[in-house]
Design a protein around this motif. Structure first.
Motif, PDB file in Angstrom:
ATOM      1  N   MET A   1       0.888  -1.509  -0.176  1.00 45.07           N
ATOM      2  CA  MET A   1      -0.329   0.003  -0.210  1.00 45.07           C
ATOM      3  C   MET A   1       1.073   1.080  -0.043  1.00 45.07           C
ATOM      4  O   MET A   1       2.096   1.310   0.554  1.00 45.07           O
ATOM      5  N   ARG A   2       0.590   2.261  -0.489  1.00 44.43           N
ATOM      6  CA  ARG A   2       1.409   3.034  -0.644  1.00 44.43           C
ATOM      7  C   ARG A   2       0.558   5.061  -0.717  1.00 44.43           C
ATOM      8  O   ARG A   2      -1.080   5.035  -0.906  1.00 44.43           O
ATOM      9  N   ASP A  59      -2.476   4.774  -3.552  1.00 45.23           N
ATOM     10  CA  ASP A  59      -3.723   4.108  -2.367  1.00 45.23           C
ATOM     11  C   ASP A  59      -4.829   5.097  -1.681  1.00 45.23           C
ATOM     12  O   ASP A  59      -5.875   5.082  -1.598  1.00 45.23           O
ATOM     13  N   ARG A 144      -7.966   1.433   5.900  1.00 46.03           N
ATOM     14  CA  ARG A 144      -7.148   0.796   4.852  1.00 46.03           C
ATOM     15  C   ARG A 144      -6.498   0.070   4.461  1.00 46.03           C
ATOM     16  O   ARG A 144      -4.982   0.216   4.795  1.00 46.03           O
ATOM     17  N   GLY A 145      -6.570  -1.390   4.169  1.00 43.58           N
ATOM     18  CA  GLY A 145      -6.010  -2.393   4.055  1.00 43.58           C
ATOM     19  C   GLY A 145      -5.102  -3.000   5.714  1.00 43.58           C
ATOM     20  O   GLY A 145      -6.216  -2.536   7.075  1.00 43.58           O
ATOM     21  N   PRO A 146      -3.652  -2.687   5.325  1.00 48.00           N
ATOM     22  CA  PRO A 146      -3.626  -2.877   7.208  1.00 48.00           C
ATOM     23  C   PRO A 146      -2.938  -1.344   7.863  1.00 48.00           C
ATOM     24  O   PRO A 146      -2.210  -1.858   8.317  1.00 48.00           O
ATOM     25  N   ARG A 187      -3.871  -3.039  12.961  1.00 46.10           N
ATOM     26  CA  ARG A 187      -3.167  -2.535  11.697  1.00 46.10           C
ATOM     27  C   ARG A 187      -2.144  -1.948  12.798  1.00 46.10           C
ATOM     28  O   ARG A 187      -1.844  -1.276  14.014  1.00 46.10           O
ATOM     29  N   GLU A 274       5.960   3.990   1.831  1.00 41.84           N
ATOM     30  CA  GLU A 274       5.267   2.393   0.975  1.00 41.84           C
ATOM     31  C   GLU A 274       5.373   1.097   1.721  1.00 41.84           C
ATOM     32  O   GLU A 274       6.037   1.461   2.987  1.00 41.84           O
ATOM     33  N   ASP A 276       4.082  -2.774   3.395  1.00 39.81           N
ATOM     34  CA  ASP A 276       4.343  -4.191   3.127  1.00 39.81           C
ATOM     35  C   ASP A 276       2.540  -4.453   3.138  1.00 39.81           C
ATOM     36  O   ASP A 276       1.966  -3.865   3.881  1.00 39.81           O
ATOM     37  N   ASP A 277       2.459  -5.991   3.328  1.00 41.24           N
ATOM     38  CA  ASP A 277       1.058  -6.472   3.619  1.00 41.24           C
ATOM     39  C   ASP A 277       0.656  -6.975   5.091  1.00 41.24           C
ATOM     40  O   ASP A 277      -0.265  -6.930   4.839  1.00 41.24           O
ATOM     41  N   THR A 278       1.535  -6.909   5.476  1.00 36.49           N
ATOM     42  CA  THR A 278       1.407  -7.094   7.353  1.00 36.49           C
ATOM     43  C   THR A 278       1.996  -5.532   7.653  1.00 36.49           C
ATOM     44  O   THR A 278       1.659  -4.885   8.725  1.00 36.49           O
ATOM     45  N   GLY A 279       2.153  -4.639   6.645  1.00 37.97           N
ATOM     46  CA  GLY A 279       1.917  -3.015   7.482  1.00 37.97           C
ATOM     47  C   GLY A 279       2.658  -2.390   8.030  1.00 37.97           C
ATOM     48  O   GLY A 279       3.597  -1.624   8.345  1.00 37.97           O
TER      49      GLY A 279
END
Length: 307
Positions: A1-2, A59, A144-146, A187, A274, A276-279
């Motif tokens: 995520m950016r 994002d 938002r996501g992580p 998160r 930026e 990663d998927d883990t935050g």
């Protein structure tokens, strides 16, 4: 995520503004514009930054205050139109917090001017945790996501030549409840506010420009091992670390998005973070405007030193 981050647009518009609107702090502010700011803050730079972000793989966008110069209605209208036209993003993908220039007078606070124009950009996914602080309801939360993006207001009306901020006890208590919520706790927190959370060494400079309750704010994040705090206000790109009991948080400032300046740390730019998927925060970079070509030079964000 950016996440893209810019700040301190300082949009000036006096269209239709009657002279009596300057019989307050705006008189000294307008004089400052004429003597110092007017020739270096350029709205075209903000538009170039917004268009570049729209072309980039982003994002979410974070804007950390001082949208306007004098908190006048034409300025809010111009800023909102510029962002909507150039960014072209749904407000749910753009988070905005106010700066001291957006609450330049008590009238701007009393009429909730910031919320009238930017209310959709502060809509919260956890509205029940927000409190009314006069200008609107804060803190807001975007899940938002992580990431858990948390917006705070450090903006309060001040006397002429004073630009200091304050979160306030009610908002700090609400902030503690936000951080304890399971949807936030699970998160990585990304906290947005206008004023830096680390005050300058000078007591006088802190009183004039700093964050009054910075220590109380940082006490609330001591349980977090990682996270990101974003701010503006200094008109300087910089990064620091905030040590906590559990680890450390990144604290990153953006320069003024409209500022024309010869120095590397202050020229108009936007930052990109930026995760990663883990935050986990994996990259911090700055995109500096080259005004002659309207292109951007990508570089690192310098580590801060007090001046």
């Amino acid at each position: 995520m950016r996440i893209a981050h810019f700040s301190d647009l300082h949009i000036l518009s006096l269209a239709g503004v009657l002279p009596h609107r300057f019989l307050n702090k705006r008189l000294s502010g307008y004089a400052n514009l004429k003597l110092k700011r007017g020739h270096i803050h350029r709205p075209a730079y903000v538009r170039a930054i917004a268009r570049e972000i729209a072309r980039t793989s982003i994002d979410h966008v974070a804007i950390t205050g001082d949208i306007t110069n004098l908190a006048l209605e034409p300025e809010f209208e111009a800023a909102r139109a510029l962002l909507q036209d150039a960014l072209g993003l749904d407000p749910k993908n753009v988070s905005v917090v106010p700066g001291n220039h957006d609450l330049y007078t008590r009238g701007a606070l009393r009429t909730r001017r910031f919320m009238r124009y930017f209310g959709p950009f502060v809509e919260s996914d956890l509205p029940e945790l927000a409190v009314d602080i006069g200008l609107g309801r804060f803190p807001f939360v975007r899940l938002r996501g992580p990431l858990a993006i948390v917006g705070l207001s450090s903006a309060v009306p001040r006397l002429p030549f004073v630009a200091a901020g304050r979160i306030g006890e009610r908002q700090l208590d609400a902030f503690a409840r936000v951080l304890a919520h399971p949807d936030v706790r699970s998160r990585t927190p990304v906290v947005l506010l206008h004023h830096p959370v680390q005050n300058p060494p000078s007591r006088l400079k802190t009183l004039l420009e700093g964050l009054e309750d910075a220590d109380a704010l940082t006490a609330h994040v001591q349980g977090f091992a990682h996270g990101l705090i974003l701010h503006g206000h200094l008109h300087r790109r910089q990064q620091r670390h905030l040590e906590t009991r559990a680890g450390k948080l990144h604290v990153v400032g953006a320069t003024s998005a409209s500022l024309h300046h010869d120095t590397h740390e202050k020229m108009a730019s936007f930052n990109v973070y930026e995760f990663d998927d883990t935050g986990k925060l994996v990259e911090v970079e700055s995109h500096i405007l080259e005004p002659e070509t309207e292109t951007f030079r990508v570089t690192e964000v310098p580590h801060a030193t007090w001046s």
